[in-house]
Design a protein around this motif. Structure first.
Motif, PDB file in Angstrom:
ATOM      1  N   GLN A 168      -1.182   4.541  -0.978  1.00  0.00           N
ATOM      2  CA  GLN A 168      -1.098   4.501   0.481  1.00  0.00           C
ATOM      3  C   GLN A 168      -0.485   5.797   0.990  1.00  0.00           C
ATOM      4  OE1 GLN A 168       1.065   0.982   1.646  1.00  0.00           O
ATOM      5  NE2 GLN A 168       0.143  -0.208  -0.007  1.00  0.00           N
ATOM      6  N   MET A 169      -1.087   6.364   2.021  1.00  0.00           N
ATOM      7  CA  MET A 169      -0.534   7.556   2.641  1.00  0.00           C
ATOM      8  C   MET A 169       0.486   7.125   3.684  1.00  0.00           C
ATOM      9  SD  MET A 169      -0.432  10.092   5.184  1.00  0.00           S
ATOM     10  CE  MET A 169      -1.781   9.923   6.286  1.00  0.00           C
ATOM     11  N   VAL A 170       1.731   7.543   3.489  1.00  0.00           N
ATOM     12  CA  VAL A 170       2.790   7.275   4.456  1.00  0.00           C
ATOM     13  C   VAL A 170       3.071   8.608   5.134  1.00  0.00           C
ATOM     14  CG1 VAL A 170       5.138   6.438   4.798  1.00  0.00           C
ATOM     15  CG2 VAL A 170       3.715   5.436   3.009  1.00  0.00           C
ATOM     16  N   ASP A 171       2.821   8.665   6.436  1.00  0.00           N
ATOM     17  CA  ASP A 171       2.822   9.957   7.115  1.00  0.00           C
ATOM     18  C   ASP A 171       4.192  10.523   7.439  1.00  0.00           C
ATOM     19  OD1 ASP A 171       3.426   8.120   9.034  1.00  0.00           O
ATOM     20  OD2 ASP A 171       1.933   8.770  10.475  1.00  0.00           O
ATOM     21  N   ASP A 198      -1.337  -8.858 -18.289  1.00  0.00           N
ATOM     22  CA  ASP A 198      -2.247  -9.321 -17.241  1.00  0.00           C
ATOM     23  C   ASP A 198      -2.035  -8.379 -16.050  1.00  0.00           C
ATOM     24  OD1 ASP A 198      -3.834 -10.680 -15.452  1.00  0.00           O
ATOM     25  OD2 ASP A 198      -2.435 -12.350 -15.191  1.00  0.00           O
ATOM     26  N   VAL A 199      -2.981  -7.465 -15.837  1.00  0.00           N
ATOM     27  CA  VAL A 199      -2.847  -6.453 -14.795  1.00  0.00           C
ATOM     28  C   VAL A 199      -3.512  -6.959 -13.520  1.00  0.00           C
ATOM     29  CG1 VAL A 199      -3.380  -4.069 -14.138  1.00  0.00           C
ATOM     30  CG2 VAL A 199      -2.840  -4.616 -16.517  1.00  0.00           C
ATOM     31  N   ARG A 200      -2.753  -6.935 -12.421  1.00  0.00           N
ATOM     32  CA  ARG A 200      -3.272  -7.376 -11.120  1.00  0.00           C
ATOM     33  C   ARG A 200      -3.017  -6.294 -10.090  1.00  0.00           C
ATOM     34  NH1 ARG A 200      -1.613 -13.773 -11.056  1.00  0.00           N
ATOM     35  NH2 ARG A 200      -2.457 -14.210 -13.122  1.00  0.00           N
ATOM     36  N   TYR A 201      -3.814  -6.348  -9.032  1.00  0.00           N
ATOM     37  CA  TYR A 201      -3.754  -5.304  -8.017  1.00  0.00           C
ATOM     38  C   TYR A 201      -3.465  -5.902  -6.642  1.00  0.00           C
ATOM     39  CZ  TYR A 201      -5.887  -2.753 -11.799  1.00  0.00           C
ATOM     40  OH  TYR A 201      -6.141  -2.197 -13.028  1.00  0.00           O
ATOM     41  N   LEU A 202      -2.638  -5.190  -5.880  1.00  0.00           N
ATOM     42  CA  LEU A 202      -2.351  -5.570  -4.495  1.00  0.00           C
ATOM     43  C   LEU A 202      -3.057  -4.564  -3.586  1.00  0.00           C
ATOM     44  CD1 LEU A 202       1.508  -6.175  -4.713  1.00  0.00           C
ATOM     45  CD2 LEU A 202      -0.291  -7.891  -4.694  1.00  0.00           C
ATOM     46  N   THR A 203      -3.867  -5.079  -2.671  1.00  0.00           N
ATOM     47  CA  THR A 203      -4.556  -4.200  -1.734  1.00  0.00           C
ATOM     48  C   THR A 203      -3.650  -3.902  -0.542  1.00  0.00           C
ATOM     49  OG1 THR A 203      -5.532  -6.028  -0.515  1.00  0.00           O
ATOM     50  CG2 THR A 203      -6.790  -5.177  -2.396  1.00  0.00           C
ATOM     51  N   LYS A 204      -4.104  -3.015   0.328  1.00  0.00           N
ATOM     52  CA  LYS A 204      -3.338  -2.706   1.541  1.00  0.00           C
ATOM     53  C   LYS A 204      -3.239  -3.926   2.450  1.00  0.00           C
ATOM     54  CE  LYS A 204      -4.433   2.178   1.548  1.00  0.00           C
ATOM     55  NZ  LYS A 204      -5.160   3.265   2.186  1.00  0.00           N
ATOM     56  N   ALA A 205      -4.206  -4.830   2.350  1.00  0.00           N
ATOM     57  CA  ALA A 205      -4.152  -6.065   3.147  1.00  0.00           C
ATOM     58  C   ALA A 205      -3.020  -6.972   2.642  1.00  0.00           C
ATOM     59  CB  ALA A 205      -5.481  -6.794   3.089  1.00  0.00           C
ATOM     60  N   ASP A 206      -2.720  -6.907   1.348  1.00  0.00           N
ATOM     61  CA  ASP A 206      -1.646  -7.717   0.764  1.00  0.00           C
ATOM     62  C   ASP A 206      -0.268  -7.127   1.063  1.00  0.00           C
ATOM     63  OD1 ASP A 206      -3.506  -9.439  -0.454  1.00  0.00           O
ATOM     64  OD2 ASP A 206      -3.654  -8.122  -2.211  1.00  0.00           O
ATOM     65  N   PHE A 207      -0.136  -5.821   0.858  1.00  0.00           N
ATOM     66  CA  PHE A 207       1.167  -5.164   1.001  1.00  0.00           C
ATOM     67  C   PHE A 207       0.973  -3.738   1.498  1.00  0.00           C
ATOM     68  CE2 PHE A 207       4.341  -2.294  -0.769  1.00  0.00           C
ATOM     69  CZ  PHE A 207       5.486  -2.821  -0.198  1.00  0.00           C
ATOM     70  N   THR A 208       1.814  -3.344   2.469  1.00  0.00           N
ATOM     71  CA  THR A 208       1.770  -1.989   3.018  1.00  0.00           C
ATOM     72  C   THR A 208       3.193  -1.449   3.119  1.00  0.00           C
ATOM     73  OG1 THR A 208      -0.162  -2.575   4.330  1.00  0.00           O
ATOM     74  CG2 THR A 208       0.994  -0.571   4.954  1.00  0.00           C
ATOM     75  N   PHE A 209       3.389  -0.218   2.664  1.00  0.00           N
ATOM     76  CA  PHE A 209       4.684   0.433   2.802  1.00  0.00           C
ATOM     77  C   PHE A 209       4.897   0.835   4.259  1.00  0.00           C
ATOM     78  CE2 PHE A 209       3.821   1.475  -1.711  1.00  0.00           C
ATOM     79  CZ  PHE A 209       4.980   0.973  -2.262  1.00  0.00           C
ATOM     80  N   THR A 210       6.138   0.734   4.713  1.00  0.00           N
ATOM     81  CA  THR A 210       6.486   1.222   6.046  1.00  0.00           C
ATOM     82  C   THR A 210       7.443   2.398   5.883  1.00  0.00           C
ATOM     83  OG1 THR A 210       8.305  -0.364   6.217  1.00  0.00           O
ATOM     84  CG2 THR A 210       6.186  -1.016   7.165  1.00  0.00           C
ATOM     85  N   PRO A 211       7.365   3.400   6.762  1.00  0.00           N
ATOM     86  CA  PRO A 211       8.227   4.570   6.625  1.00  0.00           C
ATOM     87  C   PRO A 211       9.706   4.196   6.702  1.00  0.00           C
ATOM     88  CG  PRO A 211       6.490   4.982   8.224  1.00  0.00           C
ATOM     89  CD  PRO A 211       6.430   3.531   7.879  1.00  0.00           C
ATOM     90  N   VAL A 212      10.523   4.924   5.968  1.00  0.00           N
ATOM     91  CA  VAL A 212      11.965   4.708   5.930  1.00  0.00           C
ATOM     92  C   VAL A 212      12.631   5.900   6.603  1.00  0.00           C
ATOM     93  CG1 VAL A 212      13.967   4.565   4.401  1.00  0.00           C
ATOM     94  CG2 VAL A 212      11.870   3.370   3.799  1.00  0.00           C
ATOM     95  N   TYR A 213      13.507   5.622   7.565  1.00  0.00           N
ATOM     96  CA  TYR A 213      14.249   6.685   8.233  1.00  0.00           C
ATOM     97  C   TYR A 213      15.535   6.931   7.456  1.00  0.00           C
ATOM     98  CZ  TYR A 213      17.018   9.225  11.629  1.00  0.00           C
ATOM     99  OH  TYR A 213      17.792  10.164  12.234  1.00  0.00           O
TER     100      TYR A 213
END
Length: 166
Positions: A52-55, A121-136
């Protein structure tokens, strides 16, 4: 009793040194490409997030290292706690660009798929499942320094004046 005092003093020193590092740190805000990894010692299931690109991430101006990695890891850990999967170890890795992040992700995936020979057992989380939010980070932002512009001397000033013959 003496051990408790020594532990308290050591904890106080570590706390103060950590605060001093945070206050003295200079950073800049820049986009980075993050992905997360989560594993547990209780089971063999590992999770990878999408890149994920966090700007607006904070980057240490000297080392170019991502600041606030523990907060990004805490976001991923909070996601797993919310879906009733506590006690997972969460790590966040990053790259300056998409290609660099993909290279790190591939290396980590290979560790758990190819080298482990199916042990996980390898599983993947999509952006719909989890998204990073910017940290100040709340630290001093380094201001870009402008390079002084060199003045071009006029061509006439550089050439010596010759007197014309008459």
């Amino acid at each position: 009793m003496k051990n408790c005092i020594k532990i308290a003093i050591a904890a106080l020193i570590l706390l103060c040194s950590g605060l001093a590092l945070q206050v003295n740190a200079k950073g800049k805000v820049a986009p980075r490409y993050l992905f997360g990894f989560s594993a547990s010692f209780a089971d063999s299931t590992v999770y990878f997030t999408d890149i994920q690109m966090v700007d607006s991430t904070w980057i240490d101006s000297k080392t170019q290292f991502l600041l606030g990695r523990e907060q990004y890891s805490a976001q991923l850990k909070g996601y797993f706690n919310s879906i009733k999967m506590p006690n997972r170890t969460c790590v966040v890795l990053f790259g300056k660009n998409q290609k660099q992040a993909e290279k790190k992700l591939k290396k980590l995936k290979d560790t758990y798929t190819i080298k482990a020979k199916g042990g996980y057992d390898v599983r993947y989380l999509t952006k719909a499942d989890f998204t990073f939010t910017p940290v100040y980070m709340g630290i001093e932002e380094e201001q870009p320094v402008e390079k002084p512009k060199k003045e071009k001397k006029a061509a006439k000033e550089n050439k010596p004046h010759k007197e014309k013959k008459r």
